[in-house]
Write an enzyme that holds these catalytic residues in place. Structure first.
Site, PDB file in Angstrom:
ATOM      1  N   LEU A 108      26.735  45.015  34.370  1.00 54.46           N
ATOM      2  CA  LEU A 108      27.370  44.113  35.333  1.00 54.46           C
ATOM      3  C   LEU A 108      28.891  44.210  35.233  1.00 54.46           C
ATOM      4  CD1 LEU A 108      25.519  40.657  35.446  1.00 54.46           C
ATOM      5  CD2 LEU A 108      25.736  42.359  37.236  1.00 54.46           C
ATOM      6  N   HIS A 109      29.450  45.304  35.724  1.00 48.39           N
ATOM      7  CA  HIS A 109      30.914  45.416  35.700  1.00 48.39           C
ATOM      8  C   HIS A 109      31.494  44.738  36.952  1.00 48.39           C
ATOM      9  CE1 HIS A 109      31.065  48.848  38.552  1.00 48.39           C
ATOM     10  NE2 HIS A 109      29.849  49.041  38.092  1.00 48.39           N
ATOM     11  N   ALA A 110      32.757  44.999  37.213  1.00 54.90           N
ATOM     12  CA  ALA A 110      33.453  44.223  38.243  1.00 54.90           C
ATOM     13  C   ALA A 110      32.780  44.242  39.616  1.00 54.90           C
ATOM     14  CB  ALA A 110      34.890  44.705  38.352  1.00 54.90           C
TER      15      ALA A 110
END
Lengths: 322, 88
Positions: B14-16
């Site tokens: 769950l990155h940016a």
């Protein structure tokens, strides 16, 4: 298409280029319609194909010397043909004097001859620069231009959204106002500059109060006449289902005079301190131009953390299998 | 209250970008939305919270929705995770 009359040009540049006029003042009604400058060497030698007559014709020492070597009848023919072509003007550098015959034809044909005391190269460059700036593409738009920490911010958005009030708050925080309500944009050396359409001072309308004079009220440090535009901030009323930027990794742009200006869509809602946000936008812009992007930095740190955790997971998974 | 445990399917976690997609989606619903990972529970409608979870590939998270459209919210969020946020 923009044009510049010789008279106006003469008034504007007389001191800068040390100008004087040789021909009758009546010839000064001619108009310059092109920003380029031409050195008519080939035309003087008799080659008139594709001769760009609509440009300013600049004569340096070489051209004048060449004219002096010509026989009277040839000199007359060439100059007569040239000046029949509706040349805007001749510029002569180094304060040189032109052959008397040339002066005579020029007066007859109503072509101004302007002499500058500057050296040819210097005159050529300075004149090109002046012409380019004068003929630069322009556009006016509705908005307010402020300079915040040295960053030019164009506040846009519909009438009554609070652009002027925002600018006023910024001025109070020691930033500078360039113009309110109408901004004249000008393209110079591939950069976008903004200024007021009229040089009548820094007045501003505040709803419910009326017109105020920002310079008188806040002092000379609160104003500026023109500045480079770095960012556009579009103020808009808060809407429930609108996608506002949450991270700042994608950049949006608005095209103004062919230049892409980074644009921020800023939702406004009651109780929101817009001027502080504008300051933050300016500071973030400075950080980005110096190579630091907060959103990117955080993204990188998160990615590192997640990668490490994934690695740990695979290792422990392998151990369990064994 | 509606709860559901799911596993992060996209390799980058769950990155940016996924976080912002998730938050944008969650904000379209009226129900409260929280996400729990291990001992950390955050508001699923706040981007900072979601990013701070740093939920990596194959980690398990729990979606917690509470409100009138809770089941619909979970369904949509699950779909987003199953699609791997359009990545991989």
């Amino acid at each position: 298409m923009k044009e510049l009359s010789i008279k106006h040009f003469f008034d504007l540049c007389r001191q800068r280029f040390v100008l004087s006029i040789v021909t009758d003042p009546g010839s000064m009604d001619k108009k310059i319609i092109e920003p380029h400058i031409h050195r008519p060497g080939l035309a003087l030698s008799g080659f008139f194909d594709r001769f760009p007559y609509q440009r300013i014709q600049l004569l340096g020492e070489t051209e004048i010397n060449y004219l002096q070597t010509l026989q009277d009848d040839i000199l007359y023919d060439r100059l007569n043909e040239m000046m029949s072509m509706n040349i805007p003007c001749f510029m002569v550098s180094k304060g040189l004097s032109v052959p008397s015959q040339m002066e005579f034809i020029a007066n007859e044909k109503n072509v101004p001859i302007i002499v500058s005391r500057l050296a040819t190269e210097k005159l050529y460059w300075q004149l090109s620069r002046f012409m380019r700036d004068y003929f630069a593409p322009e556009q006016s738009l509705h908005g307010t231009l402020v300079e915040v920490f040295g960053v030019g911010i164009l506040l846009a958005g519909r009438s009554g959204i609070g652009k002027s009030e925002c600018a006023l708050e910024l001025v109070e925080r020691k930033h500078r106002l360039i113009t309110d309500d109408i901004v004249k944009l000008k393209l110079q050396e591939d950069k976008l500059y903004g200024m007021a359409t009229k040089d009548i001072g820094h007045f501003m309308e505040i709803r419910g109060v009326g017109i105020i004079d920002v310079e008188r009220m806040f002092g000379i440090e609160a104003i500026r006449k023109e500045c480079k535009i770095d960012i556009q901030v579009e103020l808009m009323p808060w809407r429930e289902n609108m996608d506002y930027e949450r991270i700042g990794l994608t950049n949006q742009h608005t095209e103004l005079l062919g230049i892409n200006i980074p644009t921020i869509y800023l939702p406004i809602s009651p109780g929101k301190n817009v001027s502080v946000i504008i300051e933050v936008i300016a500071m973030n812009h400075i950080l980005k131009t110096y190579g630091y992007d907060g959103a990117e930095a955080m993204q990188r740190k998160l990615a590192e953390e997640m990668q490490q955790k994934t690695r740990m997971r695979t290792i422990s998974g392998n151990l369990q299998e064994n | 209250m509606f709860r559901k445990k799911i596993t992060v399917q996209n390799r980058l976690g769950l990155h940016a970008r996924p976080s912002s997609l998730l938050v944008k989606l969650a904000n379209k619903f009226r129900s409260d939305f929280h996400i729990r990972k291990e001992d950390m529970t955050i508001n699923g409608k706040s981007i900072m919270g979601v990013m701070m979870l740093a939920a990596e590939y194959q980690s398990e998270i729990e979606l917690i929705a509470d409100g009138v459209d809770e089941d619909y919210l979970i369904e949509e969020v699950e779909k987003l995770f199953a699609e791997k946020f359009g990545e991989d």
